[in-house]
Design a protein around this motif. Structure first.
Motif, PDB file in Angstrom:
ATOM      1  N   SER A   2     -35.838 -15.278 -56.039  1.00 38.30           N
ATOM      2  CA  SER A   2     -35.107 -14.535 -55.018  1.00 38.30           C
ATOM      3  C   SER A   2     -34.916 -13.067 -55.373  1.00 38.30           C
ATOM      4  O   SER A   2     -34.618 -12.256 -54.500  1.00 38.30           O
ATOM      5  N   GLU A   3     -35.080 -12.708 -56.666  1.00 36.99           N
ATOM      6  CA  GLU A   3     -34.868 -11.307 -57.028  1.00 36.99           C
ATOM      7  C   GLU A   3     -36.065 -10.419 -56.717  1.00 36.99           C
ATOM      8  O   GLU A   3     -36.015  -9.216 -56.928  1.00 36.99           O
ATOM      9  N   ASN A  23     -38.336  -5.344 -56.952  1.00 32.42           N
ATOM     10  CA  ASN A  23     -37.125  -6.030 -57.382  1.00 32.42           C
ATOM     11  C   ASN A  23     -35.956  -5.700 -56.459  1.00 32.42           C
ATOM     12  O   ASN A  23     -36.129  -5.010 -55.445  1.00 32.42           O
ATOM     13  N   LYS A  24     -34.767  -6.171 -56.795  1.00 29.43           N
ATOM     14  CA  LYS A  24     -33.603  -5.964 -55.938  1.00 29.43           C
ATOM     15  C   LYS A  24     -33.234  -4.494 -55.792  1.00 29.43           C
ATOM     16  O   LYS A  24     -32.600  -4.103 -54.823  1.00 29.43           O
ATOM     17  N   GLN A  25     -33.641  -3.691 -56.771  1.00 29.71           N
ATOM     18  CA  GLN A  25     -33.358  -2.250 -56.710  1.00 29.71           C
ATOM     19  C   GLN A  25     -34.407  -1.490 -55.900  1.00 29.71           C
ATOM     20  O   GLN A  25     -34.328  -0.268 -55.783  1.00 29.71           O
TER      21      GLN A  25
END
Length: 264
Positions: A2-3, A23-25
């Motif tokens: 999920s990331e 990624n999440k960022q």
């Protein structure tokens, strides 16, 4: 996982289309070097990146239409082209390990599946060892019944034979010779497959650390601190997301090819 999510750039079915993992960022990462090999090593659950690669359509060699499984690769693995495998007597093909996921759900480019290993075949592609690891998505309805290579024939009869045939003949319509297999085409069991994965993971570690010469292999990454390719890609060098509608596919892609026994 999920990331991570897929960043689409351009129109599918064109040479300009790209799919990056981020990624999440929102930072683009390497599907090869930054995704961990294991999702849960204690349970022998691995991550598999589903790929299509460059713009290339496989031929429909009757009775197989396109790919007959989800085709991808294991991150953080490398088939060392300088190392000759003692069993296949051939060097590696300079790629991450190829993976055939045999579950019922069709994957998409850039998807990261959690899979368990069932077996492996050793394709000899133009004189190079090109392992094909057979796995199943841990969430597939049949996953609890498939634990080793012999379970595949029990629950999915004919799949191993069809996979062997697919890899033997898929290049023939392009004028190339039939591919060969080590072990007379036999699919080796889970234990052997896990040993191959471990060997290729160790080879990748040597590659990432700079102990092995990368040649033309791209080792740029964003997470492997201390590795030779760490930080080689600047975040602003990756195109922003720009998804577009798929371009039409030429009708010739649907052509069937009938491979007679005289050709193989």
């Amino acid at each position: 996982m999920s990331e991570f999510k897929v960043r689409h750039v351009g129109a599918p079915n064109t040479l300009d289309w790209r799919a990056w993992l981020e990624n999440k960022q929102g930072q683009a990462v390497s599907a090869w070097h930054d995704i961990p090999l294991y999702a849960d090593e204690s349970k022998q659950i691995l991550n598999m990146d589903t790929k299509k690669g460059k713009l290339r359509f496989v031929r429909n060699c009757f009775p197989h239409k396109g790919y007959i499984w989800n085709y991808g690769a294991f991150p953080q693995t490398w088939e060392d082209p300088s190392a000759t495998h003692p069993d296949t007597k051939a060097k590696g093909d300079n790629d991450p390990l190829d993976v055939c996921e045999i579950g019922e759900q069709v994957g998409y480019s850039g998807q990261i599946k959690q899979v368990k290993v069932l077996g492996v075949m050793a394709l000899l592609d133009e004189g190079e060892t090109d392992w094909k690891v057979i796995v199943i998505d841990v969430n597939d309805p049949l996953a609890h019944k498939l634990n080793d290579v012999e379970d595949i024939e029990r629950h999915l009869p004919g799949l191993i034979r069809a996979s062997n045939e697919w890899f033997r003949i898929y290049k023939i319509p392009d004028g190339k010779p039939e591919n060969q297999f080590a072990f007379s085409g036999e699919a080796k069991n889970k234990k052997y497959a896990l040993e191959v994965i471990q060997e290729c993971n160790e080879a990748w570690k040597r590659l990432a650390s700079g102990k092995s010469e990368p040649g033309e292999v791209n080792i740029a990454n964003t997470t492997q601190q201390g590795s030779k390719g760490f930080g080689a890609v600047q975040p602003n060098s990756i195109p922003a997301a720009n998804p577009q509608a798929p371009a039409p596919i030429d009708s010739s892609i649907d052509k069937w090819f009938y491979i007679s026994s005289s050709n193989i």
